[in-house]
Design a protein around this motif. Structure first.
Motif, PDB file in Angstrom:
ATOM      1  N   VAL A 166       0.854  -1.223   0.034  1.00 33.95           N
ATOM      2  CA  VAL A 166      -0.086  -0.162   0.152  1.00 33.95           C
ATOM      3  C   VAL A 166       0.813   1.419  -0.073  1.00 33.95           C
ATOM      4  CG1 VAL A 166      -0.199  -0.149   2.461  1.00 33.95           C
ATOM      5  CG2 VAL A 166      -1.831   1.192   1.115  1.00 33.95           C
ATOM      6  N   ILE A 167       0.617   2.342  -0.809  1.00 37.59           N
ATOM      7  CA  ILE A 167       1.494   3.550  -1.065  1.00 37.59           C
ATOM      8  C   ILE A 167       0.383   4.627  -0.881  1.00 37.59           C
ATOM      9  CG2 ILE A 167       2.770   4.664  -2.662  1.00 37.59           C
ATOM     10  CD1 ILE A 167       3.506   2.262  -4.110  1.00 37.59           C
ATOM     11  N   LEU A 168       0.919   5.536   0.161  1.00 34.52           N
ATOM     12  CA  LEU A 168       0.117   6.604   0.546  1.00 34.52           C
ATOM     13  C   LEU A 168       0.978   8.029   0.012  1.00 34.52           C
ATOM     14  CD1 LEU A 168      -1.945   8.237   1.876  1.00 34.52           C
ATOM     15  CD2 LEU A 168      -0.580   7.918   4.025  1.00 34.52           C
ATOM     16  N   GLN A 169       0.343   8.814  -0.537  1.00 35.84           N
ATOM     17  CA  GLN A 169       0.910  10.380  -0.801  1.00 35.84           C
ATOM     18  C   GLN A 169      -0.040  11.227  -0.391  1.00 35.84           C
ATOM     19  OE1 GLN A 169       4.408  10.393  -4.268  1.00 35.84           O
ATOM     20  NE2 GLN A 169       2.136  10.112  -5.073  1.00 35.84           N
ATOM     21  N   TRP A 170       0.557  12.308   0.149  1.00 37.28           N
ATOM     22  CA  TRP A 170      -0.648  13.469   0.793  1.00 37.28           C
ATOM     23  C   TRP A 170       0.315  14.711   0.697  1.00 37.28           C
ATOM     24  CZ3 TRP A 170      -5.644  12.909   1.327  1.00 37.28           C
ATOM     25  CH2 TRP A 170      -6.563  14.022   1.867  1.00 37.28           C
ATOM     26  N   HIS A 171      -0.232  15.745  -0.258  1.00 34.81           N
ATOM     27  CA  HIS A 171       0.526  16.983  -0.347  1.00 34.81           C
ATOM     28  C   HIS A 171      -0.527  18.176  -0.069  1.00 34.81           C
ATOM     29  CE1 HIS A 171       3.880  14.611  -1.822  1.00 34.81           C
ATOM     30  NE2 HIS A 171       3.155  14.113  -2.721  1.00 34.81           N
ATOM     31  N   GLU A 172      -0.201  19.226   0.618  1.00 31.31           N
ATOM     32  CA  GLU A 172      -0.974  20.393   0.697  1.00 31.31           C
ATOM     33  C   GLU A 172       0.133  21.591   0.822  1.00 31.31           C
ATOM     34  OE1 GLU A 172      -3.726  21.095   3.648  1.00 31.31           O
ATOM     35  OE2 GLU A 172      -4.344  18.764   3.795  1.00 31.31           O
ATOM     36  N   PHE A 173      -0.358  22.462  -0.236  1.00 40.60           N
ATOM     37  CA  PHE A 173       0.722  23.708  -0.400  1.00 40.60           C
ATOM     38  C   PHE A 173      -0.205  24.967  -0.472  1.00 40.60           C
ATOM     39  CE2 PHE A 173       2.451  20.149  -3.211  1.00 40.60           C
ATOM     40  CZ  PHE A 173       3.471  20.118  -2.517  1.00 40.60           C
ATOM     41  N   PRO A 174       0.475  26.049  -0.140  1.00 36.66           N
ATOM     42  CA  PRO A 174      -0.511  27.383  -0.069  1.00 36.66           C
ATOM     43  C   PRO A 174      -0.860  27.797  -1.538  1.00 36.66           C
ATOM     44  CG  PRO A 174       1.784  27.850   0.213  1.00 36.66           C
ATOM     45  CD  PRO A 174       1.745  26.403   0.156  1.00 36.66           C
ATOM     46  N   ASP A 175      -0.206  27.608  -2.494  1.00 34.38           N
ATOM     47  CA  ASP A 175      -0.588  28.119  -3.840  1.00 34.38           C
ATOM     48  C   ASP A 175       0.469  27.321  -4.750  1.00 34.38           C
ATOM     49  OD1 ASP A 175       1.987  29.950  -4.035  1.00 34.38           O
ATOM     50  OD2 ASP A 175       1.271  30.692  -2.414  1.00 34.38           O
ATOM     51  N   GLU A 176      -0.104  27.772  -5.987  1.00 34.47           N
ATOM     52  CA  GLU A 176       0.754  26.850  -7.344  1.00 34.47           C
ATOM     53  C   GLU A 176       2.358  27.377  -7.412  1.00 34.47           C
ATOM     54  OE1 GLU A 176      -2.707  29.269  -9.367  1.00 34.47           O
ATOM     55  OE2 GLU A 176      -2.112  29.069  -7.525  1.00 34.47           O
ATOM     56  N   LEU A 177       2.734  28.372  -6.933  1.00 35.13           N
ATOM     57  CA  LEU A 177       4.043  28.948  -6.893  1.00 35.13           C
ATOM     58  C   LEU A 177       4.867  28.569  -5.932  1.00 35.13           C
ATOM     59  CD1 LEU A 177       3.530  32.682  -8.093  1.00 35.13           C
ATOM     60  CD2 LEU A 177       3.660  30.559  -9.318  1.00 35.13           C
ATOM     61  N   PHE A 178       4.652  27.924  -4.727  1.00 37.64           N
ATOM     62  CA  PHE A 178       5.276  27.760  -3.702  1.00 37.64           C
ATOM     63  C   PHE A 178       6.272  26.802  -3.829  1.00 37.64           C
ATOM     64  CE2 PHE A 178       6.406  25.354   0.504  1.00 37.64           C
ATOM     65  CZ  PHE A 178       6.612  26.588   1.224  1.00 37.64           C
ATOM     66  N   LEU A 179       6.041  25.643  -4.325  1.00 28.47           N
ATOM     67  CA  LEU A 179       6.818  24.515  -4.731  1.00 28.47           C
ATOM     68  C   LEU A 179       8.089  25.062  -5.700  1.00 28.47           C
ATOM     69  CD1 LEU A 179       7.087  21.660  -3.584  1.00 28.47           C
ATOM     70  CD2 LEU A 179       6.122  20.982  -5.953  1.00 28.47           C
ATOM     71  N   SER A 180       7.671  25.860  -6.671  1.00 35.20           N
ATOM     72  CA  SER A 180       8.754  26.164  -7.708  1.00 35.20           C
ATOM     73  C   SER A 180       9.722  27.259  -7.033  1.00 35.20           C
ATOM     74  CB  SER A 180       7.963  26.699  -8.821  1.00 35.20           C
ATOM     75  OG  SER A 180       7.335  27.784  -8.705  1.00 35.20           O
ATOM     76  N   GLU A 181       9.257  28.054  -5.959  1.00 31.72           N
ATOM     77  CA  GLU A 181       9.995  29.146  -5.517  1.00 31.72           C
ATOM     78  C   GLU A 181      10.997  28.682  -4.560  1.00 31.72           C
ATOM     79  OE1 GLU A 181       7.156  32.943  -6.139  1.00 31.72           O
ATOM     80  OE2 GLU A 181       7.123  31.924  -4.043  1.00 31.72           O
ATOM     81  N   TYR A 182      10.692  27.474  -3.439  1.00 31.70           N
ATOM     82  CA  TYR A 182      11.228  27.248  -2.480  1.00 31.70           C
ATOM     83  C   TYR A 182      11.974  25.813  -2.636  1.00 31.70           C
ATOM     84  CZ  TYR A 182       9.677  31.269  -0.050  1.00 31.70           C
ATOM     85  OH  TYR A 182       9.340  32.747   0.090  1.00 31.70           O
ATOM     86  N   PHE A 183      11.261  24.836  -3.382  1.00 36.03           N
ATOM     87  CA  PHE A 183      11.833  23.598  -3.692  1.00 36.03           C
ATOM     88  C   PHE A 183      11.952  23.084  -5.019  1.00 36.03           C
ATOM     89  CE2 PHE A 183       9.646  23.680   0.485  1.00 36.03           C
ATOM     90  CZ  PHE A 183      10.838  23.182   1.260  1.00 36.03           C
ATOM     91  N   GLU A 184      12.624  23.992  -5.765  1.00 37.16           N
ATOM     92  CA  GLU A 184      12.825  23.688  -6.924  1.00 37.16           C
ATOM     93  C   GLU A 184      13.184  22.408  -7.551  1.00 37.16           C
ATOM     94  OE1 GLU A 184      15.122  25.918 -10.945  1.00 37.16           O
ATOM     95  OE2 GLU A 184      15.726  26.604  -9.028  1.00 37.16           O
ATOM     96  N   LYS A 185      13.873  21.880  -7.034  1.00 37.82           N
ATOM     97  CA  LYS A 185      14.260  20.334  -7.440  1.00 37.82           C
ATOM     98  C   LYS A 185      13.034  19.301  -7.550  1.00 37.82           C
ATOM     99  CE  LYS A 185      17.370  16.489  -6.196  1.00 37.82           C
ATOM    100  NZ  LYS A 185      18.291  15.851  -5.466  1.00 37.82           N
TER     101      LYS A 185
END
Length: 302
Positions: A166-185
């Motif tokens: 069984v594989i679980l993934q759960w992701h919550e972000f404040p907006d669509e730019l957050f990941l690219s700005e702070y976690f580019e990889k």
């Protein structure tokens, strides 16, 4: 070697982008460096203080340190320290400083247990001085807000023997730019991570999969699966003949979500597929003539 009121840096500019100053330091060549009353500085401005810092002079760095400059973040220093709190759990606290954004804090937790399984929990929070307005139709329209932004991500896997998991993934972000700005990889690897639970059961003759996918960030378009259940009978010989048979049965409840909208389009799809084949060889060439039938039914829409 004893040093008083010294500083250390890996930046080779005449005026370093960063340095670590210490009131006292003791250096054991090829072993370690012990600093006391330590100040971490960026552009000659103090941003963090430590009473004590032990820096090994071998291959393993005591603290992960990334420095740079970008148009969005300004000058920045990102630090992290990995440590084990038990034989099964490792943590990595983060402290980041961005000249145009502020101070960020995070905690990565990785675990691996023979009975529970393995996974990671990623948490991060920053009081962003240039955050988008969460009420705006698009984060590109209105910036320059002082808001808290953060993320919470969970990834987990449990194996039941060699063929079931069984594989679980759960992701919550404040907006669509957050990941690219702070976690580019991470953003380059997966721009829109899905939140889902997948159970898989395999054997020599069949495979069974149940998947539930749910949108957790309303600013992303998402095709939810609530759920999808699939059964595959693998290609197997029919009795003592030279005929082989395989089939697939699947039922899926689709729910298409539009970005930044509560509206959806749902439909249930039933799929059944059957195939019979009869492989044979002629002068070293293998032929696989087959016949199949595939039927798909939708509960609504053409």
């Amino acid at each position: 070697i004893r040093v008083f009121k010294g500083k250390v840096t890996t930046c080779n500019f005449e005026k370093p982008h960063y340095d670590i100053t210490a009131r006292r330091a003791t250096i054991y060549p090829d072993d370690r460096m012990i600093l006391r009353n330590v100040t971490i500085r960026a552009l000659e401005k103090p941003i963090f203080w430590l009473p004590y810092l032990n820096i090994p002079l071998g291959n393993e760095a005591p603290v992960e340190l990334i420095m740079g400059q970008s148009d969005e973040l300004g000058s920045y220093i990102r630090t992290a320290k990995r440590m084990a709190i038990s034989r099964y759990v490792q943590i990595k606290p983060h402290y980041d400083w961005f000249s145009r954004r502020g101070h960020g804090f995070g905690l990565d937790t990785q675990y691996q247990h023979p009975e529970i399984g393995e996974g990671e929990v990623l948490l991060y929070q920053i009081r962003d001085r240039n955050a988008p307005d969460p009420r705006a139709a698009s984060p590109f329209l209105d910036r320059n807000h002082d808001n808290d932004r953060g993320r919470a991500s969970v990834r987990h896997r449990t194996d039941f023997g060699r063929r079931s998991n069984v594989i679980l993934q759960w992701h919550e972000f404040p907006d669509e730019l957050f990941l690219s700005e702070y976690f580019e990889k991470e953003d380059r690897e997966e721009t829109q991570p899905s939140s889902q639970v997948v159970f898989t059961q395999n054997s020599d003759t069949y495979g069974f999969t149940t998947e539930v996918r749910k949108r957790t960030n309303r600013f992303f378009p998402e095709q939810e699966l609530l759920p999808r259940v699939r059964f595959d009978w693998k290609n197997d010989r029919l009795f003592d003949t030279n005929l082989f048979y395989k089939n697939t049965q699947e039922i899926t409840n689709f729910n298409q979500k539009s970005e930044r909208s509560a509206e959806d389009q749902d439909v249930v799809r039933l799929l059944t597929a059957h195939e019979i084949s009869s492989p044979w060889r002629f002068q070293g060439v293998k032929f696989i003539p087959f016949g199949n039938v595939r039927e798909i039914y939708y509960s609504k829409h053409a």
